[in-house]
Design an enzyme around this catalytic site. Structure first.
Site, PDB file in Angstrom:
ATOM      1  N   LYS A  13       0.943  -1.282  -0.175  1.00 61.37           N
ATOM      2  CA  LYS A  13      -0.100   0.141  -0.080  1.00 61.37           C
ATOM      3  C   LYS A  13       0.913   1.195  -0.072  1.00 61.37           C
ATOM      4  O   LYS A  13       0.816   2.339  -0.847  1.00 61.37           O
ATOM      5  CB  LYS A  13      -0.948   0.134   1.146  1.00 61.37           C
ATOM      6  N   ARG A  86     -10.249   0.955   8.429  1.00 63.31           N
ATOM      7  CA  ARG A  86      -9.816  -0.482   9.015  1.00 63.31           C
ATOM      8  C   ARG A  86     -11.038  -1.097   9.351  1.00 63.31           C
ATOM      9  O   ARG A  86     -10.933  -2.406   9.602  1.00 63.31           O
ATOM     10  CB  ARG A  86      -8.528  -0.391   9.798  1.00 63.31           C
ATOM     11  N   ARG A 120      11.701  -5.592   5.548  1.00 63.24           N
ATOM     12  CA  ARG A 120      11.613  -4.275   5.142  1.00 63.24           C
ATOM     13  C   ARG A 120      12.450  -3.143   6.094  1.00 63.24           C
ATOM     14  O   ARG A 120      12.431  -3.607   7.343  1.00 63.24           O
ATOM     15  CB  ARG A 120      10.282  -3.624   5.083  1.00 63.24           C
ATOM     16  N   ARG A 152      10.641  -1.545  11.636  1.00 60.97           N
ATOM     17  CA  ARG A 152       9.672  -1.132  12.470  1.00 60.97           C
ATOM     18  C   ARG A 152       9.426  -2.085  13.477  1.00 60.97           C
ATOM     19  O   ARG A 152       9.675  -3.280  13.431  1.00 60.97           O
ATOM     20  CB  ARG A 152       8.386  -1.150  11.560  1.00 60.97           C
ATOM     21  N   ARG A 163      -1.568  -9.115  13.235  1.00 64.06           N
ATOM     22  CA  ARG A 163      -1.964  -8.073  12.430  1.00 64.06           C
ATOM     23  C   ARG A 163      -2.806  -8.509  11.346  1.00 64.06           C
ATOM     24  O   ARG A 163      -3.865  -8.243  10.911  1.00 64.06           O
ATOM     25  CB  ARG A 163      -0.745  -7.024  11.702  1.00 64.06           C
TER      26      ARG A 163
END
Ligand code: AP5
Length: 213
Positions: A13, A86, A120, A152, A163
């Site tokens: 995204k 969400r 990432r 992160r 998640r």
């Protein structure tokens, strides 16, 4: 034109939103970035949210809506929402505030998401990288500002599980809510190919809108 970019954690995204923002005249609003920005200020609210997102849970909708309204009230321009809504309640709230034209649903299988998330890397300037798919020129450092990259706190295998569970539990009601506006995007292709599909859709938006209605 107001667009939502929707998809599981790591589906791309943020990557696509950055490209869309550059190509089309849209303001990228990422609720994840708004939260991380507040956390970096080390405010009371930031500290509360830090604990929530480290567990992979959702931040309460009242807080998210308040942050969003502040952001939206600065200027009236076209928006690209990333990570919002969400929940069904957030979707209904957004409909009261403005009209959503299109929802891009980036689909990626669960197996690929773990590799996307755990490999990432971020820079404090906002740039993001991937150890395999979007490597920085110098390992561990940002191409743009040269700063050291970091990961992160919620990008662990364990937190990703939570998640994803939350994402899946919210998916059906949101898919039903947006069924007339939602278009699937194959997010398993290379970054450039995913963007080329989105670019085609957005460039032909008016024509497409007539087909949907
Ligand atoms: P948020 O920041 O929104 O995170 P997310 O939805 O989990 O999504 P990510 O940012 O992890 O992934 P992405 O889809 O943007 O993927 P990316 O492009 O980086 O939210 C974080 C947390 O904040 C939530 O868990 C929640 O706690 C809270 N929160 C946020 N919004 C909220 C709300 N509305 N209500 C309540 N709580 C909220 O790509 C991932 C990696 O893959 C990158 O390294 C990239 O380079 C690579 N990549 C991307 N595309 C491709 C491709 N096509 N091929 C190969 N590699 C690719």
């Amino acid at each position: 034109m107001n667009i939502i970019i929707f998809g599981p954690p790591g589906s791309g995204k943020g990557t696509q939103a950055e490209l869309i923002e550059k190509e089309f005249n849209l303001r990228h609003i990422s609720t994840g970035d708004l939260i991380r920005n507040e956390i970096s200020k080390e405010s009371k609210l930031g500290k509360e949210m830090k604990e929530i997102i480290a567990k992979g849970e959702l931040v309460p909708s009242e807080i998210i809506s308040r942050m969003l309204v502040e952001k939206l009230s600065t200027e009236k321009i076209n928006n690209l929402f990333d990570g919002f809504p969400r929940t069904l309640m957030q979707a209904k709230f957004l409909d009261v505030v403005l009209n959503i034209d299109l929802v891009l649903n980036i689909e990626v299988s669960k197996e690929l998401l773990e590799e996307r998330i755990t490999k990432r890397w971020y820079c404090s300037c906002g740039a993001s990288y991937h150890e395999i798919y979007k490597k920085p020129k110098k390992k561990g450092f940002c191409d743009i500002c040269g700063k050291k990259l970091f990961q992160r706190e919620d990008d662990t295998k364990e937190t990703l599980k939570n998640r994803l569970e939350i994402y899946e539990s919210q998916l059906k009601p949101l898919r039903d809510y947006y069924k007339m506006k939602m278009i699937k995007i194959n997010g398993e292709q290379e970054i450039e190919k995913v963007f080329s599909d989105i670019k085609f859709l957005l460039s032909n938006f008016e024509k497409l809108k007539n087909q949907i209605n």
